[in-house]
Write an enzyme that holds these catalytic residues in place. Structure first.
Site, PDB file in Angstrom:
ATOM      1  N   GLU A  53      30.818  62.525  25.378  1.00  0.00           N
ATOM      2  CA  GLU A  53      30.527  61.118  25.085  1.00  0.00           C
ATOM      3  C   GLU A  53      31.407  60.638  23.931  1.00  0.00           C
ATOM      4  O   GLU A  53      31.902  59.513  23.952  1.00  0.00           O
ATOM      5  CB  GLU A  53      29.045  60.961  24.723  1.00  0.00           C
ATOM      6  CG  GLU A  53      28.655  59.551  24.266  1.00  0.00           C
ATOM      7  CD  GLU A  53      27.175  59.415  23.975  1.00  0.00           C
ATOM      8  OE1 GLU A  53      26.461  60.444  24.000  1.00  0.00           O
ATOM      9  OE2 GLU A  53      26.730  58.275  23.727  1.00  0.00           O
ATOM     10  N   HIS A  90      20.385  69.112  26.390  1.00  0.00           N
ATOM     11  CA  HIS A  90      20.818  67.865  25.739  1.00  0.00           C
ATOM     12  C   HIS A  90      22.333  67.682  25.774  1.00  0.00           C
ATOM     13  O   HIS A  90      22.822  66.700  26.346  1.00  0.00           O
ATOM     14  CB  HIS A  90      20.278  67.858  24.299  1.00  0.00           C
ATOM     15  CG  HIS A  90      20.682  66.673  23.513  1.00  0.00           C
ATOM     16  ND1 HIS A  90      21.393  66.762  22.337  1.00  0.00           N
ATOM     17  CD2 HIS A  90      20.501  65.345  23.727  1.00  0.00           C
ATOM     18  CE1 HIS A  90      21.604  65.545  21.860  1.00  0.00           C
ATOM     19  NE2 HIS A  90      21.072  64.680  22.684  1.00  0.00           N
ATOM     20  N   HIS A 131      20.571  56.843  34.421  1.00  0.00           N
ATOM     21  CA  HIS A 131      20.371  57.538  33.139  1.00  0.00           C
ATOM     22  C   HIS A 131      19.790  56.600  32.096  1.00  0.00           C
ATOM     23  O   HIS A 131      20.414  55.599  31.726  1.00  0.00           O
ATOM     24  CB  HIS A 131      21.695  58.099  32.604  1.00  0.00           C
ATOM     25  CG  HIS A 131      21.549  58.686  31.221  1.00  0.00           C
ATOM     26  ND1 HIS A 131      20.871  59.857  30.982  1.00  0.00           N
ATOM     27  CD2 HIS A 131      21.944  58.242  29.995  1.00  0.00           C
ATOM     28  CE1 HIS A 131      20.878  60.123  29.690  1.00  0.00           C
ATOM     29  NE2 HIS A 131      21.522  59.145  29.060  1.00  0.00           N
ATOM     30  N   HIS A 175      16.563  56.572  28.662  1.00  0.00           N
ATOM     31  CA  HIS A 175      15.555  57.276  27.851  1.00  0.00           C
ATOM     32  C   HIS A 175      14.443  56.255  27.638  1.00  0.00           C
ATOM     33  O   HIS A 175      14.476  55.483  26.687  1.00  0.00           O
ATOM     34  CB  HIS A 175      16.114  57.687  26.483  1.00  0.00           C
ATOM     35  CG  HIS A 175      17.346  58.537  26.514  1.00  0.00           C
ATOM     36  ND1 HIS A 175      17.347  59.858  26.120  1.00  0.00           N
ATOM     37  CD2 HIS A 175      18.629  58.247  26.857  1.00  0.00           C
ATOM     38  CE1 HIS A 175      18.582  60.350  26.227  1.00  0.00           C
ATOM     39  NE2 HIS A 175      19.375  59.388  26.675  1.00  0.00           N
ATOM     40  N   HIS A 183      24.250  65.325  28.788  1.00  0.00           N
ATOM     41  CA  HIS A 183      25.219  64.466  28.093  1.00  0.00           C
ATOM     42  C   HIS A 183      26.440  65.321  27.749  1.00  0.00           C
ATOM     43  O   HIS A 183      26.285  66.398  27.158  1.00  0.00           O
ATOM     44  CB  HIS A 183      24.664  63.973  26.757  1.00  0.00           C
ATOM     45  CG  HIS A 183      23.434  63.122  26.843  1.00  0.00           C
ATOM     46  ND1 HIS A 183      22.169  63.642  26.817  1.00  0.00           N
ATOM     47  CD2 HIS A 183      23.290  61.779  26.910  1.00  0.00           C
ATOM     48  CE1 HIS A 183      21.283  62.645  26.862  1.00  0.00           C
ATOM     49  NE2 HIS A 183      21.936  61.502  26.926  1.00  0.00           N
ATOM     50  N   GLU A 194      13.839  67.194  28.509  1.00  0.00           N
ATOM     51  CA  GLU A 194      14.965  67.485  27.607  1.00  0.00           C
ATOM     52  C   GLU A 194      14.768  68.811  26.888  1.00  0.00           C
ATOM     53  O   GLU A 194      13.683  69.107  26.387  1.00  0.00           O
ATOM     54  CB  GLU A 194      15.112  66.363  26.575  1.00  0.00           C
ATOM     55  CG  GLU A 194      16.342  66.527  25.699  1.00  0.00           C
ATOM     56  CD  GLU A 194      16.569  65.313  24.810  1.00  0.00           C
ATOM     57  OE1 GLU A 194      17.521  64.560  25.095  1.00  0.00           O
ATOM     58  OE2 GLU A 194      15.796  65.097  23.848  1.00  0.00           O
ATOM     59  N   ASP A 243      21.674  54.097  29.715  1.00  0.00           N
ATOM     60  CA  ASP A 243      21.284  54.799  28.502  1.00  0.00           C
ATOM     61  C   ASP A 243      20.094  54.061  27.882  1.00  0.00           C
ATOM     62  O   ASP A 243      19.469  53.231  28.542  1.00  0.00           O
ATOM     63  CB  ASP A 243      22.458  54.989  27.536  1.00  0.00           C
ATOM     64  CG  ASP A 243      22.442  56.399  26.941  1.00  0.00           C
ATOM     65  OD1 ASP A 243      21.341  56.909  26.678  1.00  0.00           O
ATOM     66  OD2 ASP A 243      23.507  56.992  26.754  1.00  0.00           O
TER      67      ASP A 243
END
Ligand SMILES: [Zn+2]
Length: 419
Positions: free
Chosen positions: A230, A200, A84, A86, A227, A161, A332
């Site tokens: 979190e 998202h 995972h 971005h 996600h 996304e 991340d």
């Protein structure tokens, strides 16, 4: 697979067959569990070097007296997976702090033009230098999506996304998503990146849109990544509609209606878990959530450094292990992680969890768990496999990071002491 030369260096004697023992604190062949205090017996000549067997160091040393023993590595294993990230946030400065402030920093960074293809290229270069060829990336830019799907050296999933908190706009958001899938799916190539979707979070995507996306993903066999749980504030938001997220994002959450459930329970109720998404973070979960994930066959992606830097709480390793839920590791984005290296992530996770998580279990997560999360074929190193299918992992950056948040540059592949 990343090609890694023999950790022993060049051997110029070509007179006959030669063998070496490569010891490590942990050796993993992609089968079963990683082995502690083990070694790889390697036939180094004739080239190319090939694996003969893997076993406990002391056993192999006894069985093969006189075979040279190379310096001990921390880990010898297949290349790890970053399940995972971005990539288009790879130019974002590290922004430790709370979840609400971090989301604000991501939005500001995007509005300032910091995201996009150039940033993703920076992230791709960092992945390559970390020896990573398998990644799960959240994509927000069509140029990045095209780049990833055409990338000759990458596999994994490019998750498009999807955001959309307004239930009245669910149909339009869904149609726009279907349009992206129709246009980009033809770019998938055998052995390359697959296209997936990433709703998202359960609080930034409306219930009708989540339902539609899950049904579409199941019908089209599209991988999903979400996600969830979190931040501790997600629990009161979903249970009662209150708490710090409502206070911070009230204007944005006007259409959000609490289900009275946990975020994971809510996803299950909507039918999202039936599409077997990988769930990113999943820190704030109760036993019932974990049982639901186990029943659905979902993989959880743990981002230890991001959780630590954003104060997200402690990932419940023991509970997931007890229920038999597979866990992968992800970094991340660079906004909440000092690097994109899953080796660094593994080292940090070992330090962060201490006795709560077995380093061998974390190693399994970094390799096999990652492939399970992304649906890529896991490595299987057996007798006769090329020795470069096993990678002497670098030590990785120390945890916690230095004051600049930068990598400390500790990339020695020979263990010089406890790390
Ligand atoms: Zn993320």
């Amino acid at each position: 697979m990343v090609s890694v030369s023999s950790p022993s260096g060049a051997d110029t004697d070509t007179r006959g067959p030669a063998r070496e023992l490569w010891p490590a604190d942990f050796v993993y062949d992609g089968l079963g569990r990683p082995r502690k205090d083990a070694a790889v017996l390697v036939q180094t000549r004739p080239e190319p070097a090939r694996v003969v067997t893997i076993g406990l160091l002391e056993t192999l040393r006894t069985q093969h007296p006189g075979v040279p023993v190379r310096p001990t590595r921390r880990v010898i294993a297949p290349a790890p997976v970053n399940a995972h990230t971005h990539l288009d946030l790879s130019r974002m400065p590290l922004s430790p702090g709370g979840y609400v402030d971090f989301v604000g920093a991501v939005i500001a960074h995007g509005r300032a033009g910091g995201r996009g293809l150039e940033a993703a290229e920076k992230g791709l270069a960092e992945l390559a230098s970390a020896g990573v060829d398998t990644v799960g990336d959240i994509v927000t830019d069509e140029r990045v999506l095209a780049r990833l799907l055409a990338h000759p050296g990458l596999r994994g999933v490019a998750y498009w996304e999807v955001l959309g908190a307004d239930p009245d706009a669910a149909d339009a958001a869904f149609e726009a998503t279907v349009d992206v899938v129709r246009r980009f799916r033809p770019l998938e190539r055998p052995g390359g990146m697959r296209l997936g979707l990433s709703p998202h979070t359960p609080h930034t995507v409306s219930a009708p849109l989540l339902r539609k996306l899950a049904a579409f993903a199941r019908a089209e066999r599209l991988p999903l990544q979400i996600h969830v749980a979190e931040d501790a504030g997600e629990l009161p938001l979903h249970r009662t509609g209150d708490g710090p997220l409502r206070e911070a994002w009230g204007p944005f959450l006007t259409t959000f209606r609490p289900s009275g459930r946990t975020p994971v329970g809510y996803l299950d109720e909507l039918g999202v878990l039936a599409a077997r998404p990988t769930l990113v973070h999943a820190v704030h979960v109760v036993d019932d959530d974990i049982r639901r994930l186990q029943r659905a066959g979902c993989v959880v992606v743990h981002c230890a450094r991001s959780n630590a830097l954003l104060g997200s709480g402690t990932f419940p390793w023991a509970a997931y292990a007890r229920h038999g839920v597979s866990v992968a590791l992800g970094t991340d984005s660079r906004g909440s992680s000092p690097s994109l290296s899953p080796v660094d992530e593994w080292r940090a996770a070992v330090a962060i969890h201490g006795v709560a998580a077995d380093p061998a279990q974390l190693l399994w997560a970094a390799v096999k768990g990652g492939h399970r999360a992304l649906g890529t074929p896991p490595p299987r190193v057996v007798r006769g496999s090329p020795a470069d299918a096993l990678m002497p992992w670098p030590l990785g950056a120390p945890w916690p990071p230095g004051p600049t948040g930068a990598d400390a540059g500790s990339v020695d592949d020979v263990r010089s002491g406890p790390n």
